[in-house]
Design a protein around this motif. Structure first.
Motif, mmCIF file in Angstrom:
data_model
loop_
_atom_site.group_PDB
_atom_site.id
_atom_site.type_symbol
_atom_site.label_atom_id
_atom_site.label_comp_id
_atom_site.label_asym_id
_atom_site.label_seq_id
_atom_site.Cartn_x
_atom_site.Cartn_y
_atom_site.Cartn_z
ATOM 1 N N GLU B 411 0.852 -1.192 0.000
ATOM 2 C CA GLU B 411 0.000 0.000 0.000
ATOM 3 C C GLU B 411 0.882 1.235 0.000
ATOM 4 O OE1 GLU B 411 -2.449 1.299 -0.967
ATOM 5 O OE2 GLU B 411 -4.127 1.355 0.459
ATOM 6 N N THR B 412 0.285 2.357 -0.394
ATOM 7 C CA THR B 412 1.003 3.628 -0.379
ATOM 8 C C THR B 412 0.137 4.650 0.333
ATOM 9 O OG1 THR B 412 0.038 4.467 -2.433
ATOM 10 C CG2 THR B 412 2.003 3.106 -2.653
ATOM 11 N N LEU B 413 0.760 5.648 0.893
ATOM 12 C CA LEU B 413 0.026 6.792 1.444
ATOM 13 C C LEU B 413 0.961 7.985 1.449
ATOM 14 C CD1 LEU B 413 1.085 7.180 4.619
ATOM 15 C CD2 LEU B 413 -0.414 5.216 4.971
ATOM 16 N N LEU B 433 4.217 2.844 10.887
ATOM 17 C CA LEU B 433 3.992 1.764 9.924
ATOM 18 C C LEU B 433 4.786 0.517 10.332
ATOM 19 C CD1 LEU B 433 3.974 3.755 6.555
ATOM 20 C CD2 LEU B 433 2.064 2.459 7.545
ATOM 21 N N ARG B 434 6.048 0.710 10.728
ATOM 22 C CA ARG B 434 6.874 -0.433 11.124
ATOM 23 C C ARG B 434 6.292 -1.122 12.354
ATOM 24 N NH1 ARG B 434 10.779 3.334 9.941
ATOM 25 N NH2 ARG B 434 11.387 3.051 7.766
ATOM 26 N N GLU B 435 5.764 -0.302 13.252
ATOM 27 C CA GLU B 435 5.186 -0.894 14.463
ATOM 28 C C GLU B 435 3.944 -1.717 14.116
ATOM 29 O OE1 GLU B 435 4.893 1.753 17.845
ATOM 30 O OE2 GLU B 435 3.138 0.611 18.529
ATOM 31 N N ALA B 436 3.120 -1.185 13.216
ATOM 32 C CA ALA B 436 1.888 -1.901 12.875
ATOM 33 C C ALA B 436 2.177 -3.162 12.060
ATOM 34 C CB ALA B 436 0.957 -0.972 12.097
ATOM 35 N N LEU B 437 3.211 -3.128 11.220
ATOM 36 C CA LEU B 437 3.447 -4.232 10.284
ATOM 37 C C LEU B 437 4.414 -5.276 10.826
ATOM 38 C CD1 LEU B 437 3.712 -2.049 7.065
ATOM 39 C CD2 LEU B 437 1.840 -3.632 7.618
ATOM 40 N N GLY B 438 5.128 -4.925 11.868
ATOM 41 C CA GLY B 438 6.054 -5.882 12.457
ATOM 42 C C GLY B 438 7.424 -5.838 11.822
ATOM 43 N N THR B 460 5.591 3.863 0.805
ATOM 44 C CA THR B 460 5.142 2.582 0.256
ATOM 45 C C THR B 460 5.531 1.530 1.289
ATOM 46 O OG1 THR B 460 5.610 3.366 -1.977
ATOM 47 C CG2 THR B 460 5.288 0.992 -1.711
ATOM 48 N N PHE B 461 4.620 0.607 1.575
ATOM 49 C CA PHE B 461 4.985 -0.425 2.549
ATOM 50 C C PHE B 461 4.554 -1.809 2.090
ATOM 51 C CE2 PHE B 461 0.715 -0.284 4.442
ATOM 52 C CZ PHE B 461 0.345 1.037 4.259
ATOM 53 N N PHE B 462 5.346 -2.789 2.513
ATOM 54 C CA PHE B 462 5.161 -4.195 2.135
ATOM 55 C C PHE B 462 5.191 -5.049 3.401
ATOM 56 C CE2 PHE B 462 7.695 -2.048 -1.056
ATOM 57 C CZ PHE B 462 7.190 -2.454 -2.275
ATOM 58 N N ALA B 463 4.367 -6.081 3.391
ATOM 59 C CA ALA B 463 4.444 -7.096 4.451
ATOM 60 C C ALA B 463 3.864 -8.373 3.873
ATOM 61 C CB ALA B 463 3.660 -6.652 5.680
ATOM 62 N N ALA B 464 4.126 -9.485 4.517
ATOM 63 C CA ALA B 464 3.452 -10.720 4.115
ATOM 64 C C ALA B 464 1.979 -10.564 4.491
ATOM 65 C CB ALA B 464 4.064 -11.912 4.852
ATOM 66 N N ALA B 477 -2.281 -0.738 9.878
ATOM 67 C CA ALA B 477 -1.180 0.064 9.343
ATOM 68 C C ALA B 477 -1.667 1.465 8.964
ATOM 69 C CB ALA B 477 -0.557 -0.627 8.132
ATOM 70 N N LYS B 478 -2.795 1.500 8.290
ATOM 71 C CA LYS B 478 -3.353 2.776 7.835
ATOM 72 C C LYS B 478 -3.692 3.673 9.027
ATOM 73 C CE LYS B 478 -5.387 5.461 4.685
ATOM 74 N NZ LYS B 478 -4.648 6.093 3.579
ATOM 75 N N THR B 479 -4.342 3.112 10.020
ATOM 76 C CA THR B 479 -4.731 3.896 11.195
ATOM 77 C C THR B 479 -3.495 4.419 11.924
ATOM 78 O OG1 THR B 479 -6.707 2.555 11.402
ATOM 79 C CG2 THR B 479 -6.070 3.829 13.342
ATOM 80 N N GLY B 480 -2.504 3.544 12.087
ATOM 81 C CA GLY B 480 -1.269 3.970 12.749
ATOM 82 C C GLY B 480 -0.625 5.143 12.030
ATOM 83 N N ALA B 481 -0.558 5.025 10.705
ATOM 84 C CA ALA B 481 0.072 6.087 9.920
ATOM 85 C C ALA B 481 -0.727 7.384 10.004
ATOM 86 C CB ALA B 481 0.214 5.642 8.463
ATOM 87 N N CYS B 482 -2.040 7.279 9.880
ATOM 88 C CA CYS B 482 -2.882 8.484 9.910
ATOM 89 C C CYS B 482 -2.773 9.184 11.256
ATOM 90 C CB CYS B 482 -4.339 8.143 9.614
ATOM 91 S SG CYS B 482 -4.614 7.696 7.886
#
Lengths: 538, 538
Positions: B411-413, B433-438, B460-464, B477-482
């Motif tokens: 996803e991107t934001l 984002l890193r905290e939400a995605l691990g 831009t972020f990637f995760a499994a 992830a989105k909520t954390g970033a916002c």
């Protein structure tokens, strides 16, 4: 508490400064306009001015202000009773004012602004925000419009200056006047670069509330383009926009507050872009073969992104009159010679170009523009012409006061259109003014704000004032010009704002639904309708 | 009637085009993110997609349209049911859509748009305007919000092109897609120069309604800056702004319509600035020592008015991942070498610069920027790097579809802030984002839109992907970033708009009074509240 005392109460600018009009220029102008010998007069004495009897201001308003910050004396009311349009000046000079605020509130800070607005909403006291007092569109008229009383809200005490050197933005109080803001910022090594002709009197808040444009707006941007964030204190509360360089989060609330002319609330803080103070300022004069070819040069410059920071093209008539008023020595003489030389072709038009910034950037940009000017058939007059213009750039309103004293009607108005319709607009407005003023008038124009898609036109007109009928005479010219603008599809104002004088044309400008949208916002932010009645919205 | 059939219904862009991801890159990404073998899947077959049962659309709506212009078949509804955010794509690929319009109206002209809106207001049928279908913020969700039914209003038939060659403006229909508008204008010798990554699908109306920014917006301006006039057809009537280069006639109604995201009405015509088609396009790559020094170079360029038309600085992580995904031959190899060389200092960041225009202007501006880049410690990679980027500039969304198929969440934001607070924003959003995605995630960023006072950041972020929990994973992830953006004082969106996904953050963005002002306008222009419910306003 206020520096208003250092300005003329009856005219423009510093109380101790008057412009000189040479006897030759006076004689030529009287002759050309047919001004009767002995016409005109000096302003009456301050103590003879008659203001309307003040209505009582509800106690709640006084209670909202600390002692001494609600003024009711005649001079305080008089000094906030009018702007500086021709009708305003004629009313002041004659001492006959039909409108004046009943009292003047001078809040010390933003909290006091909010307190005054709260106190006014209940008893329905109208509030006219007051910045520099330089409106030329009736923006300060104390219109009661059914309200119990009218107060002027003088923002003169809100003068904060805070610089973000990394982001090159400054957060400024609305009450700072142009020179004061520049001095404070100059001490920090930066400049706002906003130099409207009203610079000496006008304020930061007024710049934002009216979408001001300055002489260097081609390079530095209009004031509304420079504003990155602002705060509006409205009767319904405080609205503050984010200090981010841009946002896609919906319609722009910043652009809703810009140009709101005190009708939605009071602008209590403005953040705007600044630039490093220029290493070099370089102004120079050119002569274009005629107005049409000069316009084409400017269009090329604007569309190729090669614009000087300041660029101003006078039409044939303004060129002639400027040289006549300025006398015939030095560069003016040489300009005149060049002008006459070109005249053998099709006439000539004075073009002033100015660049400000780093030495090397000025050199590079000047060379680019010079190439375009020469390609368009313009002839360089050199730096003296430019420096002379630069020295006199804030002189116009002083000169005007003198001409008023000589019995001359002088007024200015401005509009804008796309390049493809600019010639049509130019002819229509000039024609309407000449028709209204009669054959012994002077109607002249310059183009001073250019964009890739179009430009503004700024008209100045002169006629012999008809004693006792000055306001009717002005009204006929103004109405003729406004109707011509509307018919030609131009905007009713490029940078003087709407105020009371242009409000009747807002329906043509934005349509009924546009008005409805603006009214809806006003009703929400100012439910009691106390903010600057009679302005902006018809 | 529509070219939508030529696009994928389940993913991005042309139906017959897929991106390639090399086996090496796939393996590296799986390894880094911890993607399980066999994760991911292809989209299901079109005929297996389950849309919600359509509600009956009141007859009045059908009566307002000529025969054949109100579509109710499943594919027509499906193709307007979602945008292209990660949740949208996951819903489409799985064939499980909770929301879809009940019918699709395809008006032939502006009069038919007005007729449909009239017909919908009475029976309270919600209207979701549809341009290119490329929203990444839930702007197309068919939210009923108490309405009898929801229709999608496809503007695809409004495709007018009219050029004013003197003013360099073009009046365009909202339904023109990017390539179509460029082709038509290119045939006339001009360019819009607006190249968002969504270029292939997005439309002129969508650009205006969402305040789009393109890859060349540093030079050509964001789309909202390019718009000189527009027409909004609202349920309450038509609002049209003047085609003048600027006006000081009150608050800007143009800026009220820009960014309105279909909530006030439908943008039925847009006039915007164009430029002569460029003689030369020159793109090149550079490597900055690190993100901080690259950012300082860009700030210098922006504040000195020396910006290239396109400028994009990847942070260390984006630089690493881009090179990894692209392989290791040719310029990438050389870039990698330079990068590794610099790494001995503090890491390295890829910088793409592009200039478009007249040969000489490109040469001059490129030389100015090059000097600044070198002074800031950047190393030139040459034209091949730039051309490679240019060739792949619209490739991102195609690549994303492939990664989704491999079981990767992508996803991107984006956001923006002033220069003085950009570092804080960068750290806050990246950290959230890193905290939400691990720990096994990739979070990367680039700076691609710079102004004198600040810049945007694009993450831009990637995760499994967690099978069956993709939407919850995305939401976290989105909520954390916002929330991080709001806390850091950034804007919730620099150019993706608000839609449904960012609406909960609008109160923080504009304040309660700002919301009230927007609601007041909406109530006046859309009294029945049928326009795009659930979007923009919380």
């Amino acid at each position: 508490m206020s520096d208003l005392d250092s300005f003329k109460w009856w005219g423009w600018g510093a109380a101790d400064r008057r412009a000189q009009v040479s006897a030759t220029a006076q004689a030529a102008l009287r002759e050309e306009l047919g001004v009767e010998p002995g016409a005109g007069s000096e302003p009456i004495a301050l103590e003879r001015v008659a203001l309307p009897e003040p209505r009582p201001v509800p106690e709640a308003v006084g209670d909202a202000m600390p002692a001494g910050r609600l003024l009711t004396d005649t001079e305080a009311r008089l000094r906030r009773a009018a702007g500086r349009s021709y009708p305003d000046l004629m009313r002041l000079r004659s001492g006959k004012l039909e409108l004046a605020p009943d009292a003047v509130a001078v809040p010390a800070d933003r909290a006091e602004v909010a307190a005054v607005l709260s106190a006014c909403a209940g008893p329905r006291v109208a509030v006219v925000p007051f910045g520099g007092g330089s409106s030329v569109v009736g923006g300060l008229d104390a219109v009661a419009d059914g309200h119990a009383a009218v107060i002027s809200l003088d923002l003169g005490a809100l003068r904060g200056v805070e610089l973000d050197r990394t982001s090159l933005t400054a957060t400024l109080g609305p009450g700072l006047r142009g020179p004061e803001a520049e001095a404070a910022l100059g001490g920090l090594g930066v400049t706002l670069g906003h130099f409207p002709q009203s610079f000496e009197q006008a304020t930061i808040g007024g710049y934002a509330a009216t979408r001001s444009a300055g002489q260097a707006s081609s390079g530095f941007g209009r004031f509304d383009e420079m504003v990155t964030a602002l705060e509006l204190t409205s009767p319904a509360g405080v609205l503050r926009t984010r200090e981010t360089p841009h946002t896609a989060a919906g319609p722009s609330l910043r652009e809703l507050v810009l140009g709101s002319e005190g009708t939605l609330g009071v602008i209590t803080e403005v953040t705007c872009r600044v630039r490093p103070a220029p290493q070099l300022r370089r102004y120079e004069g050119w002569i274009a073969a005629d107005f049409a070819s000069g316009r084409e040069i400017i269009r090329e410059l604007a569309q190729r992104d090669e614009m000087p920071d300041t660029l101003r093209l006078s039409d044939e008539e303004e060129t002639r009159v400027s040289l006549q008023l300025a006398g015939s020595e030095g560069w003016q003489k040489r300009a005149l010679d060049a002008y006459l030389g070109l005249r053998r072709r099709r006439g000539g038009c004075l073009l002033i170009c100015g660049w400000e910034g780093e030495r090397e950037a000025v050199r590079r940009r000047r060379s680019l523009a010079g190439r375009r000017l020469r390609a368009g058939g313009a002839v360089a007059l050199g730096g003296t012409a430019g420096r002379t213009w630069e020295r006199g750039r804030f002189e116009g309103p002083y000169l005007r006061d003198e001409l008023l004293g000589l019995g001359v009607l002088v007024e200015t108005l401005e509009t804008a259109h796309s390049w493809s319709r600019l010639e049509e607009l130019y002819r229509a407005v000039g024609g309407a003014l000449r028709e209204a003023l009669g054959p012994r008038s002077i109607v002249m124009c310059h183009l001073s704000h250019a964009y890739a898609d179009g430009a503004s036109l700024y008209f100045t007109f002169f006629a012999a004032a008809r004693p006792g009928e000055e306001l009717e005479q002005w009204r006929a010219a103004k109405t003729g010009a406004c109707e011509a603008i509307v018919s030609a599809g131009g905007t009713i104002t490029h940078h003087h704002a709407v105020g009371r004088d242009h409000a009747p044309y807002m329906r043509a400008e934005v349509g009924e639904l546009g008005l409805e949208a603006l009214r809806a916002v006003k009703q929400r932010l100012d439910p009691a309708g106390v903010m600057n009645p009679g302005k902006l919205l018809p």
